[in-house]
Design an enzyme around this catalytic site. Structure first.
Site, short mmCIF file in Angstrom:
data_model
loop_
_atom_site.label_atom_id
_atom_site.label_comp_id
_atom_site.label_asym_id
_atom_site.label_seq_id
_atom_site.Cartn_x
_atom_site.Cartn_y
_atom_site.Cartn_z
N GLY A 159 0.83 -1.20 0.00
CA GLY A 159 0.00 0.00 0.00
C GLY A 159 0.86 1.25 0.00
O GLY A 159 2.00 1.22 0.48
N GLN B 117 2.81 10.04 1.30
CA GLN B 117 4.13 9.39 1.36
C GLN B 117 5.03 9.80 0.20
O GLN B 117 6.23 9.57 0.23
CB GLN B 117 3.96 7.86 1.35
CG GLN B 117 3.38 7.32 2.63
CD GLN B 117 3.26 5.81 2.58
OE1 GLN B 117 2.30 5.27 2.04
NE2 GLN B 117 4.27 5.13 3.12
N CYS C 267 5.90 -0.23 7.09
CA CYS C 267 5.52 0.93 6.28
C CYS C 267 6.72 1.34 5.44
O CYS C 267 7.84 1.37 5.95
CB CYS C 267 5.09 2.07 7.21
SG CYS C 267 4.65 3.58 6.35
N LEU C 268 6.48 1.66 4.18
CA LEU C 268 7.57 2.08 3.31
C LEU C 268 8.22 3.37 3.83
O LEU C 268 9.37 3.65 3.50
CB LEU C 268 7.08 2.27 1.87
CG LEU C 268 6.62 0.98 1.16
CD1 LEU C 268 5.96 1.31 -0.16
CD2 LEU C 268 7.78 0.02 0.96
N HIS D 87 -4.40 1.16 7.41
CA HIS D 87 -3.07 1.78 7.46
C HIS D 87 -2.98 2.95 6.47
O HIS D 87 -2.52 4.04 6.82
CB HIS D 87 -2.04 0.69 7.15
CG HIS D 87 -0.61 1.15 7.10
ND1 HIS D 87 0.36 0.68 7.95
CD2 HIS D 87 0.02 2.02 6.27
CE1 HIS D 87 1.52 1.26 7.67
NE2 HIS D 87 1.34 2.08 6.64
N GLU D 88 -3.43 2.72 5.24
CA GLU D 88 -3.31 3.77 4.20
C GLU D 88 -4.23 4.95 4.49
O GLU D 88 -3.84 6.10 4.31
CB GLU D 88 -3.60 3.20 2.81
CG GLU D 88 -2.65 2.09 2.36
CD GLU D 88 -1.19 2.41 2.58
OE1 GLU D 88 -0.77 3.57 2.41
OE2 GLU D 88 -0.45 1.47 2.96
N HIS E 33 -2.79 7.24 6.94
CA HIS E 33 -1.78 8.15 6.37
C HIS E 33 -2.43 9.46 5.92
O HIS E 33 -1.81 10.52 6.01
CB HIS E 33 -1.13 7.52 5.13
CG HIS E 33 0.09 6.69 5.42
ND1 HIS E 33 1.22 7.20 6.03
CD2 HIS E 33 0.38 5.39 5.15
CE1 HIS E 33 2.13 6.24 6.12
NE2 HIS E 33 1.64 5.13 5.61
#
Ligand code: ZN
Length: 171
Positions: free
Chosen positions: A46, A51, A89-90, A131-132, A135
């Site tokens: 994701g 991000q 997480c990236l 999660h997304e 963000h």
């Protein structure tokens, strides 16, 4: 097709509340395409617009059939159950935490042309939806975990869990 640079924890763009998308134009389509390319290149599941430094309510999620779902102005409309597991997480590279999330999540969003749709999924994809979408409100998963594990500690944790599962099967 283009890759965008992923912000890391500490970058300002990750703690801002993103604004809704109102224009479903070529710029949005390019953002969605770039998010997808960047997600695939990073082996993630994701990625959200903040991000990559864009403060708009846009994210992409890869489901367990490897299909990438584009979510514009997404909201969680219902949840069921609970799951506890690791999350990464990236934007927080090399760190993993144990986070409790709903097990089933239903999301309402718009597609790249502004049409409203709903999508429901469970397990990892449900976790990823939450999660997304967080963000987009400036939140990172690290706020929801008591302990951050390194990759080595994560492997150790998985190994122990597998041992426990085996013991349970044997009993
Ligand atoms: Zn993330």
């Amino acid at each position: 097709m283009a890759l965008r640079k992923i912000a890391v924890q500490g970058d300002d763009c990750l703690n801002k509340v993103c604004r809704p998308v109102k224009e479903f134009n070529g710029r949005l389509h390019m953002l969605l395409d770039d998010l997808k390319d960047t997600l695939v290149e990073s082996n993630g599941v994701g990625l959200a617009a903040p991000q990559v430094g864009i403060l708009r309510r846009v994210c992409v999620v890869m489901n367990e059939d490897d299909e990438i779902i584009e979510l514009v102005n997404p909201t969680v409309v219902s949840t069921e159950g609970e799951q506890t597991g690791f999350e990464g997480c990236l934007s927080v590279p090399g760190k993993y935490g144990i986070v409790t999330r709903p097990n089933v999540v239903r999301v309402r969003a718009q597609d790249r042309n502004g049409c409203t749709f709903e999508v429901e999924d469970e397990g990892l994809t449900a976790r990823c939806f939450c999660h997304e979408i967080e963000h987009l409100d400036g939140h990172l998963f690290v706020e929801k975990t008591d302990q951050l594990l390194t990759e080595e500690e994560l492997e150790e944790y998985i190994r122990k869990q597998e041992e426990e599962n085996q013991e349970n099967e044997e009993n």
